[in-house]
Design a protein around this motif. Structure first.
Motif, mmCIF file in Angstrom:
data_model
loop_
_atom_site.group_PDB
_atom_site.id
_atom_site.type_symbol
_atom_site.label_atom_id
_atom_site.label_comp_id
_atom_site.label_asym_id
_atom_site.label_seq_id
_atom_site.Cartn_x
_atom_site.Cartn_y
_atom_site.Cartn_z
ATOM 1 N N GLU A 1 -3.339 0.306 0.632
ATOM 2 C CA GLU A 1 -2.724 1.042 1.745
ATOM 3 C C GLU A 1 -1.999 2.277 1.199
ATOM 4 O OE1 GLU A 1 -1.127 -1.596 5.255
ATOM 5 O OE2 GLU A 1 -0.169 -2.180 3.389
ATOM 6 N N TRP A 2 -2.061 3.356 1.969
ATOM 7 C CA TRP A 2 -1.300 4.556 1.596
ATOM 8 C C TRP A 2 -1.065 5.350 2.876
ATOM 9 C CZ3 TRP A 2 -2.035 6.381 -3.988
ATOM 10 C CH2 TRP A 2 -0.994 7.254 -4.368
ATOM 11 N N ASP A 3 0.188 5.479 3.312
ATOM 12 C CA ASP A 3 0.499 6.063 4.618
ATOM 13 C C ASP A 3 1.224 7.400 4.560
ATOM 14 O OD1 ASP A 3 -0.634 3.879 5.937
ATOM 15 O OD2 ASP A 3 1.225 2.739 5.843
ATOM 16 N N LYS B 1 -7.487 6.611 7.269
ATOM 17 C CA LYS B 1 -6.454 7.547 7.702
ATOM 18 C C LYS B 1 -7.078 8.761 8.374
ATOM 19 C CE LYS B 1 -3.376 4.854 6.216
ATOM 20 N NZ LYS B 1 -2.614 4.084 7.227
ATOM 21 N N ALA B 2 -6.416 9.269 9.412
ATOM 22 C CA ALA B 2 -6.949 10.399 10.168
ATOM 23 C C ALA B 2 -7.195 11.611 9.286
ATOM 24 C CB ALA B 2 -6.005 10.750 11.312
ATOM 25 N N PRO C 1 -2.739 10.985 -0.589
ATOM 26 C CA PRO C 1 -3.647 11.728 -1.471
ATOM 27 C C PRO C 1 -4.951 12.031 -0.747
ATOM 28 C CG PRO C 1 -3.791 9.410 -1.968
ATOM 29 C CD PRO C 1 -2.734 9.542 -0.894
ATOM 30 N N SER C 2 -5.835 12.748 -1.410
ATOM 31 C CA SER C 2 -7.178 12.957 -0.881
ATOM 32 C C SER C 2 -7.906 11.618 -0.804
ATOM 33 C CB SER C 2 -7.946 13.912 -1.794
ATOM 34 O OG SER C 2 -8.165 13.291 -3.062
ATOM 35 N N VAL D 1 12.202 0.292 -0.779
ATOM 36 C CA VAL D 1 11.740 0.516 0.590
ATOM 37 C C VAL D 1 10.221 0.565 0.590
ATOM 38 C CG1 VAL D 1 11.693 2.103 2.546
ATOM 39 C CG2 VAL D 1 13.826 1.739 1.295
ATOM 40 N N ASP D 2 9.625 -0.225 1.429
ATOM 41 C CA ASP D 2 8.171 -0.314 1.540
ATOM 42 C C ASP D 2 7.669 0.861 2.378
ATOM 43 O OD1 ASP D 2 5.534 -1.281 1.666
ATOM 44 O OD2 ASP D 2 5.970 -2.433 3.476
ATOM 45 N N ASN D 3 7.357 1.990 1.714
ATOM 46 C CA ASN D 3 6.962 3.196 2.456
ATOM 47 C C ASN D 3 5.494 3.564 2.310
ATOM 48 O OD1 ASN D 3 6.907 4.130 -0.177
ATOM 49 N ND2 ASN D 3 8.100 5.983 0.234
ATOM 50 N N HIS D 4 4.747 2.832 1.487
ATOM 51 C CA HIS D 4 3.321 3.124 1.289
ATOM 52 C C HIS D 4 3.109 4.603 0.968
ATOM 53 C CE1 HIS D 4 2.171 -0.453 4.153
ATOM 54 N NE2 HIS D 4 2.890 -0.827 3.105
ATOM 55 N N GLY D 5 3.980 5.132 0.125
ATOM 56 C CA GLY D 5 3.919 6.550 -0.150
ATOM 57 C C GLY D 5 3.807 6.912 -1.614
ATOM 58 N N ALA D 6 3.323 5.990 -2.431
ATOM 59 C CA ALA D 6 3.253 6.225 -3.875
ATOM 60 C C ALA D 6 2.165 5.335 -4.469
ATOM 61 C CB ALA D 6 4.606 5.915 -4.520
#
Length: 276
Positions: free
Chosen positions: A245-247, A12-13, A251-252, A215-220
Protein backbone atom coordinates in the motif's frame (compact mmCIF):
# COMPACT_ATOMS: atom_id res chain seq x y z
CA UNK A 1 12.10 -21.97 -3.01
CA UNK A 2 9.70 -19.57 -4.75
CA UNK A 3 6.29 -18.25 -3.76
CA UNK A 4 3.12 -19.72 -5.24
CA UNK A 5 0.88 -17.06 -3.70
CA UNK A 6 2.01 -13.91 -5.49
CA UNK A 7 2.40 -10.18 -4.96
CA UNK A 8 0.67 -6.98 -5.93
CA UNK A 9 -0.04 -3.32 -5.24
CA UNK A 10 -2.97 -1.08 -4.43
CA UNK A 11 -4.51 0.83 -7.34
CA UNK A 12 -4.20 4.63 -7.25
CA UNK A 13 -5.85 7.25 -9.47
CA UNK A 14 -2.46 8.86 -10.17
CA UNK A 15 -1.46 5.64 -11.96
CA UNK A 16 -4.66 5.09 -13.97
CA UNK A 17 -3.20 6.35 -17.26
CA UNK A 18 -0.22 4.00 -16.97
CA UNK A 19 -2.45 1.12 -15.92
CA UNK A 20 -4.80 1.60 -18.88
CA UNK A 21 -1.87 1.76 -21.28
CA UNK A 22 0.25 -1.14 -20.07
CA UNK A 23 -1.67 -3.07 -17.43
CA UNK A 24 -0.14 -4.35 -14.23
CA UNK A 25 2.66 -6.98 -14.21
CA UNK A 26 1.72 -8.50 -10.85
CA UNK A 27 -0.36 -11.43 -9.66
CA UNK A 28 -2.62 -9.29 -7.47
CA UNK A 29 -4.18 -5.82 -7.44
CA UNK A 30 -6.16 -4.25 -4.61
CA UNK A 31 -8.89 -1.68 -5.32
CA UNK A 32 -10.31 0.67 -2.69
CA UNK A 33 -13.95 -0.42 -2.72
CA UNK A 34 -15.53 3.00 -2.30
CA UNK A 35 -13.69 4.38 -5.35
CA UNK A 36 -15.34 1.84 -7.66
CA UNK A 37 -18.89 1.28 -6.38
CA UNK A 38 -21.54 2.23 -8.95
CA UNK A 39 -19.02 4.23 -10.98
CA UNK A 40 -18.82 4.78 -14.69
CA UNK A 41 -16.01 6.03 -16.89
CA UNK A 42 -12.37 5.49 -16.07
CA UNK A 43 -12.50 3.56 -12.74
CA UNK A 44 -14.32 0.49 -14.08
CA UNK A 45 -12.18 0.63 -17.23
CA UNK A 46 -9.08 0.42 -15.02
CA UNK A 47 -10.46 -2.63 -13.20
CA UNK A 48 -11.29 -4.36 -16.47
CA UNK A 49 -7.78 -3.65 -17.82
CA UNK A 50 -5.98 -4.73 -14.67
CA UNK A 51 -7.96 -7.93 -14.28
CA UNK A 52 -6.52 -9.21 -17.55
CA UNK A 53 -3.21 -9.57 -15.71
CA UNK A 54 -3.98 -9.81 -11.99
CA UNK A 55 -6.52 -11.18 -9.54
CA UNK A 56 -8.50 -8.40 -7.89
CA UNK A 57 -9.21 -7.68 -4.24
CA UNK A 58 -11.80 -5.19 -2.97
CA UNK A 59 -10.65 -3.34 0.14
CA UNK A 60 -13.17 -1.13 1.94
CA UNK A 61 -12.89 1.62 4.52
CA UNK A 62 -16.51 2.42 5.40
CA UNK A 63 -18.24 -0.75 6.59
CA UNK A 64 -17.70 0.08 10.29
CA UNK A 65 -18.07 -3.53 11.36
CA UNK A 66 -17.55 -2.64 15.01
CA UNK A 67 -20.00 0.26 15.04
CA UNK A 68 -23.54 0.58 16.38
CA UNK A 69 -25.21 2.09 13.29
CA UNK A 70 -27.27 -0.37 11.22
CA UNK A 71 -25.64 -1.62 8.05
CA UNK A 72 -26.84 -0.02 4.80
CA UNK A 73 -28.40 -2.76 2.61
CA UNK A 74 -27.79 -0.69 -0.55
CA UNK A 75 -24.06 -0.62 0.19
CA UNK A 76 -23.94 -4.41 0.35
CA UNK A 77 -26.03 -4.75 -2.81
CA UNK A 78 -23.58 -2.54 -4.70
CA UNK A 79 -20.63 -4.38 -3.19
CA UNK A 80 -21.99 -7.79 -4.21
CA UNK A 81 -22.58 -6.59 -7.78
CA UNK A 82 -19.05 -5.22 -8.05
CA UNK A 83 -17.49 -8.29 -6.46
CA UNK A 84 -19.33 -10.62 -8.82
CA UNK A 85 -18.66 -8.53 -11.93
CA UNK A 86 -14.89 -8.37 -11.44
CA UNK A 87 -14.68 -11.80 -9.80
CA UNK A 88 -12.88 -10.39 -6.76
CA UNK A 89 -10.91 -13.03 -4.88
CA UNK A 90 -11.39 -11.32 -1.49
CA UNK A 91 -13.56 -8.60 -0.02
CA UNK A 92 -11.92 -6.93 2.97
CA UNK A 93 -12.55 -4.10 5.41
CA UNK A 94 -11.20 -2.97 8.77
CA UNK A 95 -11.79 -4.37 12.25
CA UNK A 96 -12.84 -1.05 13.74
CA UNK A 97 -15.68 1.43 13.81
CA UNK A 98 -15.98 4.61 11.77
CA UNK A 99 -19.53 5.86 12.20
CA UNK A 100 -21.41 7.39 15.13
CA UNK A 101 -25.08 8.35 14.98
CA UNK A 102 -25.17 7.95 11.24
CA UNK A 103 -22.19 10.22 10.69
CA UNK A 104 -18.99 8.97 9.05
CA UNK A 105 -15.82 9.99 10.86
CA UNK A 106 -13.64 9.10 7.84
CA UNK A 107 -11.23 7.39 10.20
CA UNK A 108 -10.55 3.88 11.48
CA UNK A 109 -11.20 3.99 15.23
CA UNK A 110 -10.00 1.05 17.34
CA UNK A 111 -12.40 -1.00 19.40
CA UNK A 112 -12.46 -1.64 23.14
CA UNK A 113 -11.32 -5.22 23.63
CA UNK A 114 -13.51 -6.98 26.14
CA UNK A 115 -16.19 -9.66 26.16
CA UNK A 116 -19.07 -7.27 25.48
CA UNK A 117 -17.30 -5.78 22.47
CA UNK A 118 -16.25 -9.22 21.27
CA UNK A 119 -19.81 -10.54 21.20
CA UNK A 120 -21.06 -7.38 19.50
CA UNK A 121 -18.42 -7.52 16.75
CA UNK A 122 -18.92 -11.24 16.13
CA UNK A 123 -22.64 -10.62 15.64
CA UNK A 124 -21.93 -7.72 13.27
CA UNK A 125 -19.41 -9.68 11.21
CA UNK A 126 -21.84 -12.57 10.84
CA UNK A 127 -24.53 -10.12 9.72
CA UNK A 128 -22.14 -8.46 7.26
CA UNK A 129 -21.21 -11.84 5.78
CA UNK A 130 -24.89 -12.75 5.41
CA UNK A 131 -25.50 -9.48 3.55
CA UNK A 132 -22.35 -9.94 1.49
CA UNK A 133 -23.26 -13.57 0.78
CA UNK A 134 -19.65 -14.53 1.23
CA UNK A 135 -16.60 -14.28 3.44
CA UNK A 136 -15.49 -10.93 4.84
CA UNK A 137 -11.75 -10.48 5.37
CA UNK A 138 -10.91 -8.25 8.36
CA UNK A 139 -7.81 -6.09 8.73
CA UNK A 140 -6.11 -5.23 12.01
CA UNK A 141 -5.87 -1.44 12.31
CA UNK A 142 -3.08 0.70 13.72
CA UNK A 143 -3.74 1.75 17.31
CA UNK A 144 -2.56 4.75 19.26
CA UNK A 145 -4.53 4.48 22.52
CA UNK A 146 -6.03 1.80 24.74
CA UNK A 147 -9.38 1.76 26.54
CA UNK A 148 -9.55 1.46 30.31
CA UNK A 149 -12.10 -1.34 30.03
CA UNK A 150 -10.08 -3.42 27.55
CA UNK A 151 -9.04 -6.68 29.20
CA UNK A 152 -8.35 -8.94 26.20
CA UNK A 153 -5.00 -8.81 24.38
CA UNK A 154 -5.38 -7.47 20.85
CA UNK A 155 -4.26 -10.59 18.93
CA UNK A 156 -6.45 -12.79 21.15
CA UNK A 157 -9.41 -10.46 20.53
CA UNK A 158 -8.87 -10.65 16.78
CA UNK A 159 -8.38 -14.41 16.82
CA UNK A 160 -11.64 -14.94 18.76
CA UNK A 161 -13.61 -12.81 16.29
CA UNK A 162 -12.18 -14.64 13.30
CA UNK A 163 -12.97 -18.05 14.72
CA UNK A 164 -16.42 -17.27 16.14
CA UNK A 165 -17.59 -15.34 13.08
CA UNK A 166 -15.89 -17.73 10.63
CA UNK A 167 -14.19 -14.80 8.89
CA UNK A 168 -10.87 -14.29 7.12
CA UNK A 169 -8.04 -11.95 8.04
CA UNK A 170 -5.99 -9.37 6.20
CA UNK A 171 -2.81 -9.18 8.27
CA UNK A 172 -1.31 -5.71 7.99
CA UNK A 173 2.29 -6.24 9.10
CA UNK A 174 3.00 -2.51 9.21
CA UNK A 175 -0.03 -1.98 11.47
CA UNK A 176 1.26 -4.65 13.84
CA UNK A 177 4.60 -2.84 14.03
CA UNK A 178 2.97 0.58 14.54
CA UNK A 179 0.63 -0.70 17.27
CA UNK A 180 3.43 -2.61 18.96
CA UNK A 181 5.67 0.45 19.08
CA UNK A 182 2.90 2.76 20.24
CA UNK A 183 1.47 0.47 22.92
CA UNK A 184 4.49 -1.55 24.03
CA UNK A 185 3.44 -4.86 22.49
CA UNK A 186 5.62 -7.70 21.23
CA UNK A 187 5.10 -7.82 17.44
CA UNK A 188 6.43 -11.36 17.10
CA UNK A 189 4.11 -12.66 19.81
CA UNK A 190 1.26 -10.73 18.16
CA UNK A 191 1.77 -12.45 14.81
CA UNK A 192 2.28 -15.84 16.43
CA UNK A 193 -1.03 -15.57 18.32
CA UNK A 194 -3.10 -15.15 15.15
CA UNK A 195 -4.77 -18.22 13.58
CA UNK A 196 -2.68 -18.91 10.48
CA UNK A 197 -5.53 -20.71 8.71
CA UNK A 198 -7.62 -17.51 8.78
CA UNK A 199 -5.05 -15.24 7.10
CA UNK A 200 -5.98 -14.65 3.47
CA UNK A 201 -3.45 -11.99 2.49
CA UNK A 202 -0.94 -9.46 3.84
CA UNK A 203 -0.47 -5.69 3.69
CA UNK A 204 2.88 -3.92 3.72
CA UNK A 205 3.26 -0.14 3.96
CA UNK A 206 5.35 2.69 5.33
CA UNK A 207 4.66 4.94 8.29
CA UNK A 208 5.84 8.21 9.84
CA UNK A 209 7.99 8.34 12.98
CA UNK A 210 6.83 11.31 15.06
CA UNK A 211 9.40 10.73 17.79
CA UNK A 212 6.91 9.91 20.55
CA UNK A 213 4.81 7.61 18.38
CA UNK A 214 4.41 6.14 14.91
CA UNK A 215 1.65 7.20 12.50
CA UNK A 216 0.35 4.82 9.86
CA UNK A 217 0.34 7.19 6.86
CA UNK A 218 1.27 4.86 3.98
CA UNK A 219 3.59 7.57 2.79
CA UNK A 220 7.06 6.04 2.81
CA UNK A 221 8.96 2.88 1.85
CA UNK A 222 8.61 -0.14 4.10
CA UNK A 223 11.13 0.17 6.94
CA UNK A 224 13.66 -2.46 7.99
CA UNK A 225 11.73 -3.46 11.12
CA UNK A 226 8.58 -4.15 9.09
CA UNK A 227 10.56 -6.14 6.50
CA UNK A 228 11.97 -8.22 9.34
CA UNK A 229 8.49 -8.82 10.77
CA UNK A 230 7.25 -9.71 7.29
CA UNK A 231 9.98 -12.32 6.93
CA UNK A 232 8.98 -13.81 10.29
CA UNK A 233 5.34 -13.83 9.17
CA UNK A 234 6.11 -15.60 5.90
CA UNK A 235 8.37 -18.10 7.68
CA UNK A 236 5.37 -18.94 9.87
CA UNK A 237 2.62 -18.87 7.23
CA UNK A 238 4.38 -19.91 4.05
CA UNK A 239 3.61 -18.15 0.74
CA UNK A 240 0.81 -15.63 1.26
CA UNK A 241 -0.55 -13.03 -1.19
CA UNK A 242 1.08 -9.70 -0.34
CA UNK A 243 -0.06 -6.19 -1.29
CA UNK A 244 2.09 -3.06 -0.97
CA UNK A 245 0.00 0.00 0.00
CA UNK A 246 1.14 3.55 -0.68
CA UNK A 247 -1.29 6.49 -0.31
CA UNK A 248 0.63 9.72 0.29
CA UNK A 249 3.90 11.02 -1.22
CA UNK A 250 3.05 8.53 -3.93
CA UNK A 251 5.87 7.26 -6.18
CA UNK A 252 5.46 6.46 -9.86
CA UNK A 253 3.87 3.15 -10.80
CA UNK A 254 7.35 1.79 -11.48
CA UNK A 255 8.46 2.95 -8.03
CA UNK A 256 5.51 1.17 -6.44
CA UNK A 257 6.25 -1.98 -8.40
CA UNK A 258 9.87 -1.81 -7.24
CA UNK A 259 8.64 -1.90 -3.63
CA UNK A 260 6.55 -4.94 -4.47
CA UNK A 261 9.64 -6.55 -5.98
CA UNK A 262 11.44 -5.98 -2.67
CA UNK A 263 8.62 -7.86 -0.98
CA UNK A 264 9.24 -10.79 -3.32
CA UNK A 265 12.90 -10.80 -2.35
CA UNK A 266 12.14 -10.72 1.37
CA UNK A 267 9.60 -13.49 0.92
CA UNK A 268 12.15 -15.61 -0.95
CA UNK A 269 14.64 -15.11 1.89
CA UNK A 270 12.06 -16.13 4.47
CA UNK A 271 10.99 -19.22 2.55
CA UNK A 272 14.59 -20.32 2.08
CA UNK A 273 15.18 -19.97 5.83
CA UNK A 274 11.96 -21.87 6.49
CA UNK A 275 13.06 -24.76 4.28
CA UNK A 276 16.57 -24.95 5.74
Amino acid sequence: MTSTAGHGVSLKAAHYADLLERGLPTEWAEALTENFLDRGGRPPAVLERVRRDARLILHGVSMSVGGLDPFDPSYFSSLRRLRDRIEAAFVSDHLCFGTVGGHHGHDLWPLPMNEESLHHVVSRVRQAQDMLEGELVLENVSTYVTYTDSDIAEPDFIAAILEEANAGMLLDVNNVHVSAQNLGLDPIAYVNALPAHRIRYIHLAGHADMGTHLVDNHGAPVCDAVWSLYEHTIARLGPTPTIVEWDSHLPSLDGLLAESQLAREHERRALEARAA
